[in-house]
Write a protein that holds these residues in place. Sequence first.
Motif, PDB file in Angstrom:
ATOM      1  N   TYR A  49      81.158  -5.383   3.494  1.00  0.00           N
ATOM      2  CA  TYR A  49      80.749  -5.063   2.127  1.00  0.00           C
ATOM      3  C   TYR A  49      80.503  -3.578   1.874  1.00  0.00           C
ATOM      4  CZ  TYR A  49      80.158 -10.006   1.058  1.00  0.00           C
ATOM      5  OH  TYR A  49      80.385 -11.329   0.832  1.00  0.00           O
ATOM      6  N   CYS A  50      80.309  -2.790   2.911  1.00  0.00           N
ATOM      7  CA  CYS A  50      79.913  -1.400   2.671  1.00  0.00           C
ATOM      8  C   CYS A  50      81.000  -0.407   3.063  1.00  0.00           C
ATOM      9  CB  CYS A  50      78.641  -1.067   3.442  1.00  0.00           C
ATOM     10  SG  CYS A  50      77.364  -2.324   3.251  1.00  0.00           S
ATOM     11  N   HIS A  54      81.612   3.486   2.220  1.00  0.00           N
ATOM     12  CA  HIS A  54      80.725   4.301   3.076  1.00  0.00           C
ATOM     13  C   HIS A  54      81.226   4.305   4.513  1.00  0.00           C
ATOM     14  CE1 HIS A  54      77.365   4.618   0.197  1.00  0.00           C
ATOM     15  NE2 HIS A  54      77.624   3.378  -0.131  1.00  0.00           N
ATOM     16  N   PHE A 103      83.472   7.920  -8.601  1.00  0.00           N
ATOM     17  CA  PHE A 103      82.115   7.385  -8.750  1.00  0.00           C
ATOM     18  C   PHE A 103      81.120   8.381  -9.329  1.00  0.00           C
ATOM     19  CE2 PHE A 103      83.930   4.992  -5.165  1.00  0.00           C
ATOM     20  CZ  PHE A 103      83.810   3.710  -5.672  1.00  0.00           C
ATOM     21  N   PRO A 107      80.065   8.310  -2.173  1.00  0.00           N
ATOM     22  CA  PRO A 107      79.182   7.459  -1.354  1.00  0.00           C
ATOM     23  C   PRO A 107      78.858   8.196  -0.060  1.00  0.00           C
ATOM     24  CG  PRO A 107      81.256   6.342  -1.924  1.00  0.00           C
ATOM     25  CD  PRO A 107      81.421   7.761  -2.312  1.00  0.00           C
ATOM     26  N   PRO A 108      77.586   8.445   0.252  1.00  0.00           N
ATOM     27  CA  PRO A 108      77.262   9.208   1.462  1.00  0.00           C
ATOM     28  C   PRO A 108      77.503   8.405   2.742  1.00  0.00           C
ATOM     29  CG  PRO A 108      75.264   8.423   0.412  1.00  0.00           C
ATOM     30  CD  PRO A 108      76.394   8.054  -0.492  1.00  0.00           C
ATOM     31  N   GLU A 113      71.103   6.794   7.226  1.00  0.00           N
ATOM     32  CA  GLU A 113      70.469   6.494   5.937  1.00  0.00           C
ATOM     33  C   GLU A 113      69.095   5.838   6.095  1.00  0.00           C
ATOM     34  OE1 GLU A 113      71.538   7.462   3.077  1.00  0.00           O
ATOM     35  OE2 GLU A 113      70.337   6.289   1.665  1.00  0.00           O
ATOM     36  N   LEU A 116      66.562   8.376   6.624  1.00  0.00           N
ATOM     37  CA  LEU A 116      66.349   9.195   5.443  1.00  0.00           C
ATOM     38  C   LEU A 116      65.468   8.478   4.424  1.00  0.00           C
ATOM     39  CD1 LEU A 116      67.364  11.779   3.903  1.00  0.00           C
ATOM     40  CD2 LEU A 116      69.114  10.316   2.902  1.00  0.00           C
ATOM     41  N   TRP A 121      62.697   1.014   1.532  1.00  0.00           N
ATOM     42  CA  TRP A 121      63.454   1.510   0.378  1.00  0.00           C
ATOM     43  C   TRP A 121      64.810   0.827   0.310  1.00  0.00           C
ATOM     44  CZ3 TRP A 121      68.002   3.794  -1.059  1.00  0.00           C
ATOM     45  CH2 TRP A 121      68.044   4.364  -2.347  1.00  0.00           C
ATOM     46  N   LEU A 122      65.498   0.759   1.480  1.00  0.00           N
ATOM     47  CA  LEU A 122      66.834   0.147   1.499  1.00  0.00           C
ATOM     48  C   LEU A 122      66.768  -1.327   1.120  1.00  0.00           C
ATOM     49  CD1 LEU A 122      68.360   1.676   4.748  1.00  0.00           C
ATOM     50  CD2 LEU A 122      69.087   2.071   2.393  1.00  0.00           C
ATOM     51  N   TYR A 125      66.136  -1.432  -2.580  1.00  0.00           N
ATOM     52  CA  TYR A 125      67.290  -0.917  -3.331  1.00  0.00           C
ATOM     53  C   TYR A 125      68.408  -1.953  -3.432  1.00  0.00           C
ATOM     54  CZ  TYR A 125      71.645   1.830  -3.846  1.00  0.00           C
ATOM     55  OH  TYR A 125      72.876   2.309  -4.237  1.00  0.00           O
ATOM     56  N   GLY A 148      75.248   5.406  -9.135  1.00  0.00           N
ATOM     57  CA  GLY A 148      76.698   5.423  -9.283  1.00  0.00           C
ATOM     58  C   GLY A 148      77.388   4.355  -8.458  1.00  0.00           C
ATOM     59  N   LEU A 153      76.964  -6.478  -3.648  1.00  0.00           N
ATOM     60  CA  LEU A 153      76.472  -7.769  -3.160  1.00  0.00           C
ATOM     61  C   LEU A 153      76.251  -8.738  -4.318  1.00  0.00           C
ATOM     62  CD1 LEU A 153      73.935  -6.491  -0.449  1.00  0.00           C
ATOM     63  CD2 LEU A 153      76.253  -7.339  -0.098  1.00  0.00           C
ATOM     64  N   LEU A 212      71.122  -6.874   7.123  1.00  0.00           N
ATOM     65  CA  LEU A 212      71.903  -5.647   6.894  1.00  0.00           C
ATOM     66  C   LEU A 212      71.040  -4.400   7.139  1.00  0.00           C
ATOM     67  CD1 LEU A 212      74.374  -4.112   5.794  1.00  0.00           C
ATOM     68  CD2 LEU A 212      73.574  -4.615   3.489  1.00  0.00           C
ATOM     69  N   MET A 216      71.118  -1.351   9.866  1.00  0.00           N
ATOM     70  CA  MET A 216      71.151   0.074   9.502  1.00  0.00           C
ATOM     71  C   MET A 216      70.046   0.850  10.217  1.00  0.00           C
ATOM     72  SD  MET A 216      72.192  -0.218   5.467  1.00  0.00           S
ATOM     73  CE  MET A 216      72.252   1.531   5.113  1.00  0.00           C
TER      74      MET A 216
HETATM   75  C1  HEC Z   1      82.635   0.588  -4.266  1.00  0.00           C
HETATM   76  C2  HEC Z   1      82.084   1.597  -3.438  1.00  0.00           C
HETATM   77  C3  HEC Z   1      80.762   1.285  -2.712  1.00  0.00           C
HETATM   78  C4  HEC Z   1      80.498   0.241  -1.879  1.00  0.00           C
HETATM   79  C5  HEC Z   1      81.415  -0.874  -1.433  1.00  0.00           C
HETATM   80  C6  HEC Z   1      79.128   0.422  -1.421  1.00  0.00           C
HETATM   81  N1  HEC Z   1      78.598   1.563  -1.975  1.00  0.00           N
HETATM   82 FE1  HEC Z   1      76.796   2.361  -1.607  1.00  0.00          FE
HETATM   83  N2  HEC Z   1      77.159   3.891  -2.848  1.00  0.00           N
HETATM   84  C7  HEC Z   1      78.348   4.096  -3.529  1.00  0.00           C
HETATM   85  C8  HEC Z   1      78.234   5.306  -4.311  1.00  0.00           C
HETATM   86  C9  HEC Z   1      79.320   5.883  -5.213  1.00  0.00           C
HETATM   87  C10 HEC Z   1      76.958   5.828  -4.086  1.00  0.00           C
HETATM   88  C11 HEC Z   1      76.346   7.113  -4.670  1.00  0.00           C
HETATM   89  C12 HEC Z   1      75.505   6.706  -5.836  1.00  0.00           C
HETATM   90  C13 HEC Z   1      74.832   7.854  -6.548  1.00  0.00           C
HETATM   91  O1  HEC Z   1      74.499   8.861  -5.889  1.00  0.00           O
HETATM   92  O2  HEC Z   1      74.628   7.711  -7.740  1.00  0.00           O
HETATM   93  C14 HEC Z   1      76.304   4.907  -3.165  1.00  0.00           C
HETATM   94  C15 HEC Z   1      75.002   5.064  -2.715  1.00  0.00           C
HETATM   95  C16 HEC Z   1      74.413   4.261  -1.768  1.00  0.00           C
HETATM   96  C17 HEC Z   1      73.095   4.464  -1.239  1.00  0.00           C
HETATM   97  C18 HEC Z   1      72.113   5.549  -1.653  1.00  0.00           C
HETATM   98  C19 HEC Z   1      72.373   6.791  -0.900  1.00  0.00           C
HETATM   99  C20 HEC Z   1      71.315   7.811  -1.133  1.00  0.00           C
HETATM  100  O3  HEC Z   1      70.402   7.938  -0.302  1.00  0.00           O
HETATM  101  O4  HEC Z   1      71.377   8.485  -2.168  1.00  0.00           O
HETATM  102  C21 HEC Z   1      72.887   3.495  -0.305  1.00  0.00           C
HETATM  103  C22 HEC Z   1      71.654   3.278   0.547  1.00  0.00           C
HETATM  104  C23 HEC Z   1      74.059   2.672  -0.274  1.00  0.00           C
HETATM  105  N3  HEC Z   1      74.976   3.171  -1.175  1.00  0.00           N
HETATM  106  C24 HEC Z   1      74.191   1.565   0.534  1.00  0.00           C
HETATM  107  C25 HEC Z   1      75.289   0.716   0.493  1.00  0.00           C
HETATM  108  C26 HEC Z   1      75.394  -0.477   1.286  1.00  0.00           C
HETATM  109  C27 HEC Z   1      74.360  -0.957   2.293  1.00  0.00           C
HETATM  110  C28 HEC Z   1      76.574  -1.054   0.974  1.00  0.00           C
HETATM  111  C29 HEC Z   1      77.112  -2.370   1.486  1.00  0.00           C
HETATM  112  C30 HEC Z   1      76.332  -3.523   1.151  1.00  0.00           C
HETATM  113  C31 HEC Z   1      77.227  -0.208  -0.007  1.00  0.00           C
HETATM  114  N4  HEC Z   1      76.404   0.861  -0.276  1.00  0.00           N
HETATM  115  C32 HEC Z   1      78.484  -0.432  -0.559  1.00  0.00           C
HETATM  116  C33 HEC Z   1      79.466   3.295  -3.481  1.00  0.00           C
HETATM  117  C34 HEC Z   1      79.587   2.119  -2.758  1.00  0.00           C
END
Ligand code: HEC
Length: 257
Positions: A49-50, A54, A103, A107-108, A113, A116, A121-122, A125, A148, A153, A212, A216
């Motif tokens: 999923y991630c 990422h 986006f 995505p970092p 994470e 951080l 928080w995670l 979130y 963004g 999920l 999850l 992490m």
């Molecule tokens: C479709 C693309 C996409 C997928 C798939 C995705 N993310 Fe993200 N994620 C992003 C983007 C884009 C950002 C940046 C958002 C922003 O800064 O506004 C982000 C930001 C985050 C952040 C915050 C980072 C920070 O500290 O600023 C976390 C934590 C995160 N994602 C966790 C996850 C996890 C865990 C999964 C899997 C369940 C996941 N993401 C799946 C696109 C995605």
Amino acid sequence: MKKFLIALVMAALPLAASAAGSKGHLDHMDVDLHNQASLQRGMKTFVNYCMGCHSAEYQRYERAAVDLGMNPELVAEHMIFGDQKVGEQMTIAMSKADAGKWFGNPPPDLTLEARLRGPDWLYTYLRSFYADDSRPWGVNNAVFKDVGMPNVLGPLQGVVTANCSWDDMHAHGMRGEGIDPLTNTPLNNCASVEKGTGELSPEEFDKVVYDLVNFMVYMGEPSKLDSHRIGTYVLIFLFLFFFLAYALKKEFWKDVH
Ligand code: HEC
């Protein structure tokens, strides 16, 4: 007096800074790095999923496989979707520049994470997305305003409708904690899941997110598992050594009266 005032302002600065970085209400989770099954499920969710967006550049598949008690060959077969080898890092194909365009924010990388942001928080979130038609992906998030990231999920959790303002949800959580002693009702009811829209029950969904985040946390500090293991051996050694030393002491002193 002037100096005193300046000193006072300087002293108060860190307070202002920490208030600005307020995390709002966070749900607590107890990390359990000894629960291998949970870590394995977490890794499966992470790659499925991630990793579309990422990377986890500082983590190698093989190291995770070994640490979490999985066969590296099986991990290569079931958890690597590109043409990577099991000894490689968990990188992705999407470039940061493209992702930034699509986006807004790229995505970092998520390897560190959990260090951080912290597990609470995670955990909060990932469970705090709600439907918001004014946003590009149709969702907003109660701990990360105007995020963004789409709610990846969502199909598991279902469509979440918010009944409170963002500020309220941020400050008090979406589900609220505990029972109001006066009215004997839950403290707030800021969010509800539309029936039939999610594949999982709220409890099952929480568990998926728990696993999850557990994974992490492991990823952020993989040697913690080693330290725990080594720590146990050290304690066992000290315990046995105590008896040895005691026996030796008795032997040395047996003729001294
Ligand atoms: C479709 C693309 C996409 C997928 C798939 C995705 N993310 Fe993200 N994620 C992003 C983007 C884009 C950002 C940046 C958002 C922003 O800064 O506004 C982000 C930001 C985050 C952040 C915050 C980072 C920070 O500290 O600023 C976390 C934590 C995160 N994602 C966790 C996850 C996890 C865990 C999964 C899997 C369940 C996941 N993401 C799946 C696109 C995605």
